[in-house]
Design a protein around this motif. Structure first.
Motif, PDB file in Angstrom:
ATOM      1  N   LEU A   1       0.811  -1.223   0.000  1.00 23.50           N
ATOM      2  CA  LEU A   1       0.000   0.000   0.000  1.00 23.50           C
ATOM      3  C   LEU A   1       0.841   1.268   0.000  1.00 23.50           C
ATOM      4  N   ILE A   2       2.129   1.122   0.272  1.00 18.01           N
ATOM      5  CA  ILE A   2       3.039   2.265   0.288  1.00 18.01           C
ATOM      6  C   ILE A   2       4.236   1.915  -0.588  1.00 18.01           C
ATOM      7  N   GLY A   3       4.557   2.802  -1.534  1.00 14.51           N
ATOM      8  CA  GLY A   3       5.734   2.558  -2.355  1.00 14.51           C
ATOM      9  C   GLY A   3       5.617   3.207  -3.718  1.00 14.51           C
ATOM     10  N   PRO A   4       6.628   3.009  -4.553  1.00 15.72           N
ATOM     11  CA  PRO A   4       6.644   3.659  -5.869  1.00 15.72           C
ATOM     12  C   PRO A   4       5.449   3.252  -6.723  1.00 15.72           C
ATOM     13  N   ALA A   5       4.872   4.240  -7.414  1.00 17.79           N
ATOM     14  CA  ALA A   5       3.705   3.997  -8.256  1.00 17.79           C
ATOM     15  C   ALA A   5       3.783   4.891  -9.479  1.00 17.79           C
TER      16      ALA A   5
END
Ligand SMILES: [Zn+2]
Length: 216
Positions: free
Chosen positions: A72-76
């Motif tokens: 849910l958290i990180g590079p996108a």
């Protein structure tokens, strides 16, 4: 720079036809003599911007509290398709090609998190429009095979509004891809960001309303 890509919840928030609307009811009010303001909220877990848990389309699937935070958290990456109707593998390949040139293996590794910006971002929070863009199961499979971990869409679903068997949801589930729906990507340029998408931690639940932010 921070982009808030969350839809604002109000009693007018559009929900799937037949789903529970949002109600926000004061249970204590200072202007009525209370010592503080308190509200009670009822809503579908799928109202507004939210994360679907695997439990949404499989009784054996994980609840929203068990979706790993590192997904849910990180590079996108945000890509614009600006379309309605079916999103096919070819549509995705076309949109991803400039940023990820083909290699001998076909395509270079895709980003682990992909957010799809369509015309749904221009639709107001209180308007239900069934004509949104959805994924063919083949497109969902293609993303899963290429290592996607999270798919985000500004549409209310990754399947057509009238779908009963939810083939794209299930294709994403087969690959362990977590789905975020009802984003608002208006004014967000196509680019790479850090995604922060944190759903409420509700035990054994099929989804969680989320505040979703992109950080550049
Ligand atoms: Zn949902």
């Amino acid at each position: 720079m921070l982009y808030d890509v969350t839809r604002t919840l109000t009693p007018c928030t559009a929900v799937f036809p037949g789903d529970t609307p949002v109600t926000i009811t004061p249970t204590a009010q200072m202007r009525a003599g209370g010592s503080c303001n308190v509200t009670a909220i009822t809503m579908s877990a799928h109202a507004g911007t939210h994360v679907d848990a695997p439990r949404h389309y499989s009784d054996d699937g994980a609840g929203i509290e068990a979706v790993p935070l590192d997904v849910l958290i990180g590079p996108a990456r945000v890509i614009s398709l600006g379309m309605a109707g079916a999103i096919t593998t070819a549509d995705l390949q076309r949109a991803l090609r400039p940023a990820r040139p083909a290699t001998d293996a076909g395509y270079a590794p895709l980003p682990a998190r992909l957010l799809i910006h369509t015309c749904a971002s221009d639709i107001a929070d209180d308007v239900w429009d069934a004509g949104f863009a959805w994924f063919t199961p083949e497109a969902a499979d293609w993303l899963g095979v290429h290592g996607l971990r999270l798919i985000g869409t500004d549409a209310p679903s990754v399947d057509p509004a009238n779908s009963k068997d939810l083939p794209a949801h299930k294709a994403f589930l087969r690959h362990g891809v977590i789905i975020v729906e009802n984003l608002c990507l208006r004014d967000v340029p196509d680019d790479d960001y850090e995604l922060i998408a944190l759903p409420l931690k509700i035990a054994d639940n099929d989804a969680g309303p989320a505040r979703v932010v992109l950080r550049r």
